[in-house]
Each structure stands twice: as C-alpha cells, then as structure tokens.
Design a protein around this motif. Structure first.
Motif: not given
Length: 255
Positions: A126-127, A231-232, A235, A239
């Motif tokens: 999803r990310l 997931a972090t 992300a 980013y």
C-alpha cells in the motif's frame, strides 16, 4: 452467463480475492480484470461508492451481484465491514517481471527479504503504491498475493508490480540495503533506479543479500530502541527518496 455464486466457486482457487469495498475500488481504478463481485447489500455498496469513489460507481453498478449473508460469509476468511468481495485475475508472473526489469526506472523497487508477516507485507505494498514505486518484490516463502496481504494492501497490488522472486531474478539497479551498521540515510540521495532492500521482521537481512548490497543504510533511531516496524521503515525510506528529488506522484483526489 452463469450465476455469480457458480462463477465464484469455479474461479476462487486461482483468482485474487479482493476482500472489502476499498480493495475492489482500487483494483478497478488500476485496471484489474474483475471476474465476479458480490455484496450482501447492493444499495448500500453503491451508496458507499457514490460517497467515497464516484469514479468507479458505474463500473460497480454493472458488476455487483447481491447474495445472501451466508453465501458471502462462505466466500471470505472473515466478513469485511463493507460486506463486499470480488475475484480478479492475477497479473502474469512474466508481465510483472517484465515491468520490474524495465530500465531506466523513474522510481525505486522495494525488496522484502524473506518477510514473515502477511499484514506487514500488505502495508508495504500500500505504501509503495502511494509513493509511486515501480514495484514490491519478496524473497522466501511468503506469497505477496495471499488474500491477507491483498486485504492489507487495500487492493493496491494492481497499482504497482508485485511478485515473489529468487536471488537471480532481482530487478536491476543499485542495491541499497537497510542495516543498523549502515550509513545514516539522511546523508544519502537515493537514485530513482534504486532497489531498496529490507530484512525480515525477526532476523533482518540475509547474509547473501547483505553481501550483495552496493550500499548499507541505517534509519535514524533513538538509542536503546530495537527497531521500527517493517512498514514504518519502508515509509521512512520512500519518503526520504521523494523528499530529496524523487518523482513523487501528484494526488488526483479520491478516497
């Protein structure tokens, strides 16, 4: 044409399960071939589409069949609050690998090295779709198209290339592996054709992949904190890529 229940039972073993309204919504937006779609309340599902995704309402109107609650419940591992489910054609492995091998790339590929948690894998996909990554590839035994992964990814598998690969099938490009002993990510500009590798939740990167890495990178972290969620970590890394010149996609609206 056969009825939706028969079509579902004929294709359930080989198709992608889209569990919930949002998974079906995203699959439609990104061109998935939908084989059958069902709901326990057609009027409510179309009202939800009108509120949250008017761009796909007409397509849903043509697809959705209403079935009894017991029939719907037999189609899914656990009922979704939206009471919507669908089956879609899984993209061919050859097509996915073709996308991943294509160069030059305008966005990185995310590599999950032997992931174990289905929900984490879904969140990463999803990310990746949100950041416009070229794709997500996994090594190991986890199937990135498992129904739980697709549910966690909200159907965004169809917005990016997703495939399980062997070491010999890794996409081309410089390999940046996240490792506690690496250089601080904040001091590095990630190229658009990077392959960003993340280790498993329990054991980290495999020795083979770590040895193959062109660069080892570390995320900033407070001392005595063991790790971030997978997931972090993805992300934060995506980013950083987008904030230092990456081609982050422009939002076009839609929920």
């Amino acid at each position: 044409m056969t009825d939706p229940v028969t079509r579902w039972r004929e294709r359930a073993g080989s198709a992608v399960l889209l569990d919930g309204f949002h998974a079906l919504k995203h699959a439609l937006r990104f061109g998935a071939e939908i084989l059958v779609a069902v709901t326990t309340d057609r009027r409510a599902a179309l009202a939800l589409a009108g509120e949250l995704a008017p761009d796909v309402r007409d397509a849903l109107d043509a697809l959705l069949a209403e079935v009894p609650e017991g029939t719907y419940a037999s189609f899914v591992p656990r009922p979704h609050p939206t009471a919507v489910a669908a089956l879609a054609v899984r993209p061919s492995r050859e097509a996915q690998l073709g996308v991943l091998a294509r160069t030059p790339r305008t966005a990185p590929v995310v590599l999950l090295d032997d992931p174990r948690n289905l929900g984490n894998a879904g969140a990463v996909i999803r990310l990746a779709a949100g950041f416009g990554a070229t794709g997500v590839v996994t090594t190991g035994t986890l199937d990135p198209w498992h129904p739980t992964v697709v549910r966690g990814g909200a159907g965004l598998h169809f917005a990016t290339a997703v495939e399980r690969v062997t070491a010999a099938e890794l996409p081309p490009g410089p390999l940046f592996a996240l490792d506690p002993e690496g250089d601080d990510l904040r001091g590095v500009k990630l190229p658009d054709d990077a392959v960003l590798a993340f280790g498993s939740e329990r054991s980290g990167l495999s020795g083979e992949l770590r040895a193959r890495a062109d660069h080892l990178l570390a995320l900033p972290m407070r001392p005595q904190v063991s790790s971030y969620n997978l997931a972090t970590s993805v992300a934060m890394t995506l980013y950083h890529w987008s904030a230092t010149g990456g081609a982050f996609p422009v939002a076009e609206g839609g929920a």
